[in-house]
Design a protein around this motif. Structure first.
Motif, PDB file in Angstrom:
ATOM      1  N   TYR A   1      62.735  -2.280  36.882  1.00  0.00           N
ATOM      2  CA  TYR A   1      62.572  -1.056  36.091  1.00  0.00           C
ATOM      3  C   TYR A   1      61.347  -1.150  35.182  1.00  0.00           C
ATOM      4  N   GLU A   2      61.239  -2.253  34.478  1.00  0.00           N
ATOM      5  CA  GLU A   2      60.129  -2.423  33.530  1.00  0.00           C
ATOM      6  C   GLU A   2      58.784  -2.472  34.252  1.00  0.00           C
ATOM      7  N   ALA A   3      58.737  -3.164  35.397  1.00  0.00           N
ATOM      8  CA  ALA A   3      57.484  -3.260  36.149  1.00  0.00           C
ATOM      9  C   ALA A   3      57.070  -1.900  36.705  1.00  0.00           C
ATOM     10  N   MET A   4      58.040  -1.155  37.254  1.00  0.00           N
ATOM     11  CA  MET A   4      57.717   0.150  37.827  1.00  0.00           C
ATOM     12  C   MET A   4      57.323   1.150  36.746  1.00  0.00           C
ATOM     13  N   GLN A   5      57.995   1.099  35.612  1.00  0.00           N
ATOM     14  CA  GLN A   5      57.656   1.993  34.515  1.00  0.00           C
ATOM     15  C   GLN A   5      56.207   1.790  34.076  1.00  0.00           C
ATOM     16  N   ASP A   6      55.742   0.566  34.159  1.00  0.00           N
ATOM     17  CA  ASP A   6      54.373   0.242  33.765  1.00  0.00           C
ATOM     18  C   ASP A   6      53.358   0.636  34.831  1.00  0.00           C
ATOM     19  N   VAL A   7      53.718   0.423  36.121  1.00  0.00           N
ATOM     20  CA  VAL A   7      52.746   0.575  37.202  1.00  0.00           C
ATOM     21  C   VAL A   7      52.702   1.988  37.786  1.00  0.00           C
ATOM     22  N   VAL A   8      53.847   2.660  37.893  1.00  0.00           N
ATOM     23  CA  VAL A   8      53.897   3.966  38.572  1.00  0.00           C
ATOM     24  C   VAL A   8      52.862   4.965  38.051  1.00  0.00           C
ATOM     25  N   PRO A   9      52.625   5.067  36.729  1.00  0.00           N
ATOM     26  CA  PRO A   9      51.626   6.034  36.253  1.00  0.00           C
ATOM     27  C   PRO A   9      50.200   5.741  36.723  1.00  0.00           C
ATOM     28  N   GLN A  10      49.965   4.524  37.247  1.00  0.00           N
ATOM     29  CA  GLN A  10      48.608   4.121  37.633  1.00  0.00           C
ATOM     30  C   GLN A  10      48.307   4.305  39.127  1.00  0.00           C
ATOM     31  N   VAL A  11      49.316   4.686  39.932  1.00  0.00           N
ATOM     32  CA  VAL A  11      49.129   4.668  41.380  1.00  0.00           C
ATOM     33  C   VAL A  11      49.198   6.067  41.990  1.00  0.00           C
ATOM     34  N   ASP A  12      48.752   6.143  43.254  1.00  0.00           N
ATOM     35  CA  ASP A  12      48.767   7.403  43.992  1.00  0.00           C
ATOM     36  C   ASP A  12      50.003   7.547  44.877  1.00  0.00           C
ATOM     37  N   VAL A  13      50.519   6.404  45.339  1.00  0.00           N
ATOM     38  CA  VAL A  13      51.639   6.393  46.285  1.00  0.00           C
ATOM     39  C   VAL A  13      52.641   5.331  45.865  1.00  0.00           C
TER      40      VAL A  13
ATOM     41  N   LEU B   1      83.309  -8.861  36.011  1.00  0.00           N
ATOM     42  CA  LEU B   1      83.142  -7.454  35.680  1.00  0.00           C
ATOM     43  C   LEU B   1      81.712  -7.039  35.998  1.00  0.00           C
ATOM     44  N   LEU B   2      81.572  -5.961  36.758  1.00  0.00           N
ATOM     45  CA  LEU B   2      80.255  -5.449  37.138  1.00  0.00           C
ATOM     46  C   LEU B   2      80.045  -4.083  36.504  1.00  0.00           C
ATOM     47  N   GLU B   3      78.795  -3.786  36.189  1.00  0.00           N
ATOM     48  CA  GLU B   3      78.449  -2.451  35.710  1.00  0.00           C
ATOM     49  C   GLU B   3      77.384  -1.850  36.625  1.00  0.00           C
ATOM     50  N   LYS B   4      77.386  -0.529  36.724  1.00  0.00           N
ATOM     51  CA  LYS B   4      76.448   0.157  37.612  1.00  0.00           C
ATOM     52  C   LYS B   4      75.030   0.039  37.067  1.00  0.00           C
ATOM     53  N   THR B   5      74.085  -0.179  37.958  1.00  0.00           N
ATOM     54  CA  THR B   5      72.679  -0.256  37.562  1.00  0.00           C
ATOM     55  C   THR B   5      72.050   1.140  37.602  1.00  0.00           C
ATOM     56  N   PRO B   6      70.979   1.361  36.855  1.00  0.00           N
ATOM     57  CA  PRO B   6      70.316   2.673  36.894  1.00  0.00           C
ATOM     58  C   PRO B   6      69.636   2.908  38.243  1.00  0.00           C
ATOM     59  N   LYS B   7      69.612   4.175  38.679  1.00  0.00           N
ATOM     60  CA  LYS B   7      68.904   4.550  39.908  1.00  0.00           C
ATOM     61  C   LYS B   7      67.417   4.704  39.577  1.00  0.00           C
ATOM     62  N   ILE B   8      66.668   3.644  39.797  1.00  0.00           N
ATOM     63  CA  ILE B   8      65.270   3.616  39.370  1.00  0.00           C
ATOM     64  C   ILE B   8      64.443   4.681  40.079  1.00  0.00           C
ATOM     65  N   ILE B   9      64.758   4.947  41.343  1.00  0.00           N
ATOM     66  CA  ILE B   9      63.958   5.925  42.089  1.00  0.00           C
ATOM     67  C   ILE B   9      64.011   7.302  41.428  1.00  0.00           C
ATOM     68  N   ASN B  10      65.103   7.603  40.713  1.00  0.00           N
ATOM     69  CA  ASN B  10      65.217   8.902  40.051  1.00  0.00           C
ATOM     70  C   ASN B  10      64.222   9.070  38.904  1.00  0.00           C
ATOM     71  N   ALA B  11      63.679   7.955  38.412  1.00  0.00           N
ATOM     72  CA  ALA B  11      62.744   8.014  37.278  1.00  0.00           C
ATOM     73  C   ALA B  11      61.282   8.082  37.715  1.00  0.00           C
ATOM     74  N   VAL B  12      61.005   7.830  38.993  1.00  0.00           N
ATOM     75  CA  VAL B  12      59.615   7.703  39.449  1.00  0.00           C
ATOM     76  C   VAL B  12      58.814   8.976  39.178  1.00  0.00           C
ATOM     77  N   LYS B  13      59.348  10.126  39.537  1.00  0.00           N
ATOM     78  CA  LYS B  13      58.625  11.385  39.341  1.00  0.00           C
ATOM     79  C   LYS B  13      58.535  11.763  37.861  1.00  0.00           C
ATOM     80  N   GLN B  14      59.433  11.230  37.040  1.00  0.00           N
ATOM     81  CA  GLN B  14      59.316  11.452  35.598  1.00  0.00           C
ATOM     82  C   GLN B  14      58.137  10.660  35.042  1.00  0.00           C
ATOM     83  N   TRP B  15      57.958   9.457  35.557  1.00  0.00           N
ATOM     84  CA  TRP B  15      56.847   8.626  35.101  1.00  0.00           C
ATOM     85  C   TRP B  15      55.501   9.148  35.599  1.00  0.00           C
ATOM     86  N   ASN B  16      55.486   9.720  36.808  1.00  0.00           N
ATOM     87  CA  ASN B  16      54.244  10.224  37.403  1.00  0.00           C
ATOM     88  C   ASN B  16      54.575  11.381  38.343  1.00  0.00           C
ATOM     89  N   PRO B  17      54.571  12.623  37.842  1.00  0.00           N
ATOM     90  CA  PRO B  17      54.953  13.778  38.659  1.00  0.00           C
ATOM     91  C   PRO B  17      54.076  13.985  39.893  1.00  0.00           C
TER      92      PRO B  17
END
Length: 234
Positions: free
Chosen positions: A72-84, A135-151
């Protein structure tokens, strides 16, 4: 063109020496990265600890990933910088909160008691008990945030099911298009993946009536590259 590819699988730590992972090898992510590199594009590859990776080379940045949080942290940082973004990584749906034996469980097993009862995490959990409960907890759906970081990013997502009809697979893929705002979803069935043989379907929101069928990993990687070059220019 600058491309972010996620590949392999995440590993969610239980303690300092154990973790929950999956069987993803990263073979498709590795091959897709190689296709983009040969075409002259720049690739940032976020790959799981055990994933297959291309040989180090110019225009390739390798970033090792362990758990969902680091992804999550790596994608949040990198997604705004890329085209694909090609998000092919098998991300854990759940991660451990704690593991304990029967003796130390809360008396009443309710959601409230389990979420508030969180023993201090041990560096290495003892193996003396015959049984352990995790005990397990659900992880966030990271793909749902991609377009928020870079529309404006071109987003390829993946959907893997097992033992379903092609009709069911495509229906779920179209639902995921809507949920994630992805431009494309590559839908595949685990029963149709053996070595290089890899039956998959490319679906998109803009061309809902046209489904591209691919029969191996090379065709999948080539199709992703072709669509990216058609829709994104240097």
């Amino acid at each position: 063109m600058k491309v972010l590819i996620t590949s392999g699988g995440t590993t969610e730590p239980i303690d300092d020496v154990r973790g929950i992972s999956n069987f993803a090898t990263g073979a498709l992510g590795k091959l897709t990265a190689e296709y983009f590199l040969r075409a002259g594009h720049e690739v940032i590859l976020l790959s799981g600890d055990k994933a297959l990776r291309p040989e180090p080379q110019e225009r390739l940045t390798l970033v090792p990933i362990m758990g969902t949080q680091s992804l999550y942290e790596a994608m949040q940082d990198v997604v705004p910088q890329v085209d694909v973004v090609v998000h092919s990584m098998a991300v854990s749906d759940y991660r451990p909160v704690y593991m304990t034996d029967f003796e130390h469980l809360p008396d009443e097993l309710t959601e409230a008691s389990l979420t508030t009862f969180r023993p201090k995490r041990e560096k290495k959990i003892s193996s003396k008990a015959d049984f352990q409960i995790m005990l397990l907890e659900k992880t966030p759906k990271i793909i749902n945030a991609v377009k928020q970081w870079n529309p404006d990013v071109l987003l390829f997502g993946f959907k893997l099911l097992s033992g379903v009809t092609p009709e069911r697979l495509l229906k779920i893929a179209h639902e995921k298009l809507s949920q994630t705002k992805a431009d494309f979803i590559i839908a595949n069935d685990l029963e149709n993946i053996q070595g290089q043989a890899h039956q998959a379907y490319l679906v998109s929101e803009k061309d809902a009536d046209r489904v591209i069928s691919m029969k191996n990993k090379s065709e999948i990687a080539a199709t992703i590259l072709k669509k990216s070059e058609e829709l994104r220019h240097d």
